[in-house]
Write a protein that holds these residues in place. Structure first.
Motif, PDB file in Angstrom:
ATOM      1  N   THR A 116      -0.538   5.342 -12.978  1.00 46.29           N
ATOM      2  CA  THR A 116      -0.236   4.042 -11.873  1.00 46.29           C
ATOM      3  C   THR A 116       0.637   4.412 -10.894  1.00 46.29           C
ATOM      4  O   THR A 116       0.502   4.988  -9.614  1.00 46.29           O
ATOM      5  N   LEU A 138       7.402  -2.348  -9.674  1.00 47.99           N
ATOM      6  CA  LEU A 138       5.951  -1.715  -9.603  1.00 47.99           C
ATOM      7  C   LEU A 138       5.446  -2.825  -9.365  1.00 47.99           C
ATOM      8  O   LEU A 138       5.307  -4.372  -9.004  1.00 47.99           O
ATOM      9  N   PRO A 139       3.557  -2.295  -8.397  1.00 50.54           N
ATOM     10  CA  PRO A 139       3.150  -3.701  -7.711  1.00 50.54           C
ATOM     11  C   PRO A 139       2.770  -4.774  -8.861  1.00 50.54           C
ATOM     12  O   PRO A 139       2.762  -3.945 -10.032  1.00 50.54           O
ATOM     13  N   THR A 160       1.262  -1.033   0.044  1.00 49.45           N
ATOM     14  CA  THR A 160       0.206   0.048  -0.149  1.00 49.45           C
ATOM     15  C   THR A 160       0.758   1.142   0.415  1.00 49.45           C
ATOM     16  O   THR A 160       1.771   1.477   0.222  1.00 49.45           O
ATOM     17  N   THR A 161       0.547   2.435  -0.009  1.00 51.95           N
ATOM     18  CA  THR A 161       0.652   3.278  -0.313  1.00 51.95           C
ATOM     19  C   THR A 161       1.576   4.151   1.334  1.00 51.95           C
ATOM     20  O   THR A 161       2.801   4.580   1.506  1.00 51.95           O
ATOM     21  N   ARG A 207       4.896   2.271   1.575  1.00 51.24           N
ATOM     22  CA  ARG A 207       5.812   2.259   0.912  1.00 51.24           C
ATOM     23  C   ARG A 207       6.444   3.641   1.700  1.00 51.24           C
ATOM     24  O   ARG A 207       7.121   4.461   1.341  1.00 51.24           O
ATOM     25  N   SER A 267      -2.500   5.539  -8.584  1.00 49.60           N
ATOM     26  CA  SER A 267      -2.862   5.041  -7.967  1.00 49.60           C
ATOM     27  C   SER A 267      -2.054   4.263  -6.731  1.00 49.60           C
ATOM     28  O   SER A 267      -2.027   3.793  -5.674  1.00 49.60           O
ATOM     29  N   ILE A 268       0.068   3.954  -7.149  1.00 47.38           N
ATOM     30  CA  ILE A 268       0.657   4.436  -5.588  1.00 47.38           C
ATOM     31  C   ILE A 268       0.492   4.869  -4.471  1.00 47.38           C
ATOM     32  O   ILE A 268       0.947   4.638  -3.482  1.00 47.38           O
TER      33      ILE A 268
END
Length: 456
Positions: free
Chosen positions: A128, A192-193, A2-3, A6, A131-132
């Motif tokens: 992306t 990237l996830p 998740t953000t 991170r 979203s991230i």
């Protein structure tokens, strides 16, 4: 991941991911500007007349504009990571094809593939990022890094394209991007996830809509480019009319299909409409600066094409720091305020550019345009894409970027038609001022006031 997870790691992975996403913009814009400086050398090697030579640049732009909407929807349906890796790989292969092309058809094929790759990579990168990075400061910062890469790539392309061509040959303008693409592709696989598989029924790509949208946009952009050249006005108008018919058919198809390329809720969003209109107005003004001013510098002040490009580099120099500083402004003020003030500054800069007779005196106004540009892109990208639903962010990114590629083609056609009709450079540039000022009004009246989420 998740953000929050991170960001809890002290941004150890956040910066590499942001730089990776920015690499898509770097690959796109470096080529688009560097190739222009290599055109005379390419034409000499293949013995091309100017009309054919121009397609080395035009085919790239046509491909991006035509496939952006399809690329954005594909990202939403098939996964952002998958599309990011595939598009970077295609961009790398296309650069290699263009760099080793033995003749014009192969070179044009490589350029077309580069454009298609960019049309998928750009919305994948923007979606992306949204979203991230869901929270500030990274929500604005990631778009700031992407904007910084765009301005830096433009500056590098404008300044290095000629040097690479002179010292290493025109082929290295394409080949120099190949190792960058390879590294970016590998980094995307690692950083990237994984794409999340949605629950329930999986939506399908609207193939008929995709065919109609891409066909209509290809025909429209080609017709607009021919109008801009002013050589075959009658046939070009017919081509534009044909494009309008195809795009109207696209709208009718979209109304009836179960899973349209562009969902109705996107075009009903106040933030989406306001962001796209304001950005489109900015792109019209940018076209006035880059195209109309460049022509004025060459035809009125006697500069060469390379000299005119060098004279415009202060604009790029101004955009680099402003892109990095934009998140600071967005943490203090709403996007509505930041975009309005920035567009007002752009309108002032373009007014002074249009009314300044000399060349040296243009410097502060070109810098002002660049300084005002960074906040426009960062703020509007954040507003437009972050506000969309998770499953719509690829399409939202594509619609936003279409304002640049399709709106720019329309602006060029209009400006060149005005110049061809005998309208002065100053008056044509002032038309751009009016459009940019209208964009400021749109930002002030259509973009909502700051949400509670923006205050965090």
């Amino acid at each position: 991941m998740t953000t929050d997870q991170r960001q809890a790691t002290g941004d150890v992975k956040a910066w590499p991911v942001a730089v990776l996403l920015a690499s898509a913009s770097l690959l796109v814009l470096f080529d688009s500007l560097a190739v222009a400086t290599a055109l005379p050398t390419i034409g000499a090697e293949f013995s091309l007349r100017p009309g054919l030579l121009q397609w080395v640049v035009s085919l790239y732009s046509v491909s991006i504009g035509a496939f952006l909407i399809l690329g954005g929807r594909a990202c939403d349906l098939w996964g952002r990571k998958r599309m990011m890796v595939a598009s970077l790989a295609l961009c790398t292969v296309a650069g290699l094809i263009a760099g080793i092309a033995p003749n014009l058809p192969v070179l044009l094929a490589g350029r077309a593939l580069q454009g298609v790759a960019a049309a998928f990579a750009i919305p994948a990168a923007l979606a992306t990022g949204a979203s991230i990075f869901r929270e500030e400061p990274w929500r604005s910062r990631v778009f700031s890094v992407i904007a910084f890469a765009s301005w830096a790539a433009g500056l590098a392309g404008a300044m290095m394209g000629g040097l690479i061509t002179v010292h290493f040959g025109w082929r290295w303008v394409f080949l120099v991007t190949v190792p960058v693409g390879v590294v970016a592709c590998l980094a995307a696989l690692v950083l990237l996830p994984a794409d999340v598989v949605p629950d329930g029924e999986r939506e399908r790509l609207d193939l008929w809509g995709a065919v109609l949208a891409s066909t209509g946009l290809v025909v429209l952009i080609v017709g607009l480019e021919e109008l801009g050249r002013g050589t075959h006005t009658g046939p070009a108008l017919l081509v534009v009319c044909l494009a309008v018919i195809v795009l109207v058919a696209f709208v009718q198809v979209e109304r009836k299909v179960r899973h349209p390329l562009v969902k109705p809720r996107l075009v009903r969003s106040r933030r989406m409409i306001g962001s796209c209109l304001a950005f489109g107005a900015y792109c019209v003004g940018y076209t006035a600066v880059i195209v109309v001013l460049s022509l004025r510098l060459q035809e009125v002040h006697g500069l060469s094409a390379a000299g005119a490009g060098l004279a415009l580099t202060p604009l790029l120099l101004g955009g680099i720091p402003s892109a990095l500083l934009a998140p600071m402004a967005l943490r203090r003020f709403s996007a509505r305020v930041v975009v309005t003030m920035s567009l007002v500054s752009c309108a002032l800069a373009l007014t002074m550019i249009a009314t300044t007779p000399g060349t040296t005196a243009l410097l502060p106004w070109l810098v002002l345009w660049g300084v005002a540009s960074g906040p426009v892109y960062v703020a509007l990208t954040r507003e437009c894409i972050s506000d969309a639903e998770e499953e719509d962010r690829g399409a939202a990114s594509a619609l936003f970027e279409s304002m640049s590629h399709i709106g720019g083609a329309i602006a060029i056609a209009v400006f060149m038609t005005l110049l061809g009709a005998g309208v002065s450079y100053r008056s044509t540039e002032l038309v751009g001022v009016v459009v940019v000022a209208a964009g400021a009004v749109v930002a002030l009246t259509v973009l909502p006031r700051r949400r509670e989420a923006d205050r965090r």
